[in-house]
Design a protein around this motif. Structure first.
Motif, short mmCIF file in Angstrom:
data_model
loop_
_atom_site.label_atom_id
_atom_site.label_comp_id
_atom_site.label_asym_id
_atom_site.label_seq_id
_atom_site.Cartn_x
_atom_site.Cartn_y
_atom_site.Cartn_z
N GLN A 1 -18.61 -55.33 41.13
CA GLN A 1 -17.45 -55.38 40.43
C GLN A 1 -16.84 -54.55 41.22
N SER A 2 -16.92 -53.41 41.97
CA SER A 2 -15.74 -52.85 41.90
C SER A 2 -15.96 -52.46 43.50
N PRO A 3 -15.03 -52.28 44.31
CA PRO A 3 -15.44 -51.92 45.77
C PRO A 3 -15.35 -50.92 46.04
N PHE A 4 -16.48 -50.65 47.02
CA PHE A 4 -17.19 -49.55 47.91
C PHE A 4 -15.34 -49.05 48.24
N ASN A 5 -14.11 -49.52 48.71
CA ASN A 5 -13.53 -48.27 49.19
C ASN A 5 -13.03 -47.62 47.83
N ASN A 6 -13.99 -48.23 46.59
CA ASN A 6 -12.86 -46.84 45.36
C ASN A 6 -14.03 -45.33 46.33
N SER A 7 -15.04 -45.46 45.93
CA SER A 7 -16.19 -44.74 45.89
C SER A 7 -15.52 -44.02 47.43
N LEU A 8 -14.88 -44.56 48.53
CA LEU A 8 -15.05 -43.90 49.42
C LEU A 8 -13.11 -42.97 49.20
N ASN A 9 -12.49 -43.63 48.02
CA ASN A 9 -11.24 -42.89 47.98
C ASN A 9 -11.20 -41.68 47.20
N LEU A 10 -12.30 -41.65 46.55
CA LEU A 10 -12.90 -40.42 45.81
C LEU A 10 -13.53 -40.07 46.63
N LEU A 11 -14.34 -40.43 47.81
CA LEU A 11 -15.66 -38.74 48.36
C LEU A 11 -14.15 -38.30 48.91
N ARG A 12 -12.77 -38.84 49.75
CA ARG A 12 -11.95 -38.39 50.59
C ARG A 12 -11.29 -37.74 49.93
N ALA A 13 -10.92 -37.23 48.57
CA ALA A 13 -9.94 -37.25 47.55
C ALA A 13 -10.76 -35.80 47.84
N ALA A 14 -11.98 -36.21 46.94
CA ALA A 14 -13.42 -34.79 46.86
C ALA A 14 -13.25 -34.03 47.53
N ARG A 15 -13.26 -34.27 49.21
CA ARG A 15 -13.79 -33.61 50.22
C ARG A 15 -12.69 -33.27 50.75
#
Ligand code: SF4
Length: 257
Positions: free
Chosen positions: A118-132
């Motif tokens: 339901q939610s593209p893995f790319n969202n998780s990746l965006n968030l990982l990148r921003a947090a890092r």
């Protein structure tokens, strides 16, 4: 002591494996007074507070308020999120900065078979990148969750038990994943019902796929999280003030199975 706070039962997703049967809706999230009152009733202040749901970020303002409240009592505050809101790099970074300013120290970012439907893995990746980028520890929480096995049974959610019990795909997945067991020995290859960070099996491949630099950062966070796991006492607070679970001697009636 670790405290898990269910900010809301609502979620923008409706994963088939969801242990709390969360789904879209418009119910009011937990009130700050409810959390403040509960914190006051505990035998000692929690060292770690995790804000979870449902999806807490459906009400960003409430997440910021709750974070400040828990921080003011000295807790390390983390947020568990499905990353469904992390669609664009710029907006994601703005929101993560706001979380960091409020005092969020860690993000547990969900992914997994059922989320990714339901939610593209790319969202998780965006968030990982921003947090890092911003310097907030982040953990990719790739969940193969069979709630009965993971200890979610008997929490007043018989419909969930029945639904998941009938989910042949989930059961098949659970059997396949024995080799990626984490958590308690013999737990059956699943993350814990309350989220657990890990780097084994399929999750290892996913982390590798993030690229060398981001994967190294995520692994460093995983190690730090393991080291900082803190005491084993655990309490769960429902969004209506209900005690969801307690592993504290003599505190409340609810207990993890
Ligand atoms: S994202 Fe998490 S809380 Fe939302 S439906 Fe899926 S498992 Fe449940």
């Amino acid at each position: 002591m670790r405290l898990y706070v269910q900010v809301t039962e609502q979620c923008d997703l409706a994963c088939r494996h969801c242990g709390f049967d969360c789904r879209p809706g418009d119910a009011e999230p937990i009130r700050p007074e409810t959390l403040a009152g509960f914190l006051g009733s505990l035998p000692r202040a929690p060292s770690h507070v995790a804000l979870t749901g449902g999806e807490p970020m459906l009400d960003v303002g409430r997440v910021l308020e709750l974070t400040r409240l828990a921080r003011a009592r000295g807790a390390v505050v983390r947020l568990i999120t499905n990353a469904g809101w992390a669609r664009g790099a710029r907006e994601t970074e703005q929101l993560v900065r706001a979380l960091g300013r409020a005092g969020i120290r860690g993000l547990w970012i969900s992914a997994g078979l059922y989320h990714d439907e339901q939610s593209p893995f790319n969202n998780s990746l965006n968030l990982l990148r921003a947090a890092r980028r911003i310097g907030i520890a982040c953990h990719l929480n790739y969940v193969y969750l069979w709630p009965q096995q993971a200890g979610m049974r008997g929490k007043g959610l018989p419909a969930v038990d029945a639904r998941v019990g009938d989910d042949v795909r989930t059961l098949a997945l659970q059997r396949q994943q024995v080799s990626v067991a984490v958590g308690q020995p013999g737990a059956g290859g699943l993350s814990s019902g309350w989220s657990r960070m890990w780097d084994r099996g399929r999750a290892r491949k996913l982390i590798d796929a993030l690229g060398a630099e981001l994967a190294a950062g995520v692994r460093a966070d995983l190690l730090e999280a393991e080291r900082a796991q803190g005491p084993s006492d655990l309490v769960g607070l429902g969004k209506d003030g209900r005690l969801l679970c307690s592993r504290i001697e003599g505190f409340g009636q609810a207990a993890l199975p």
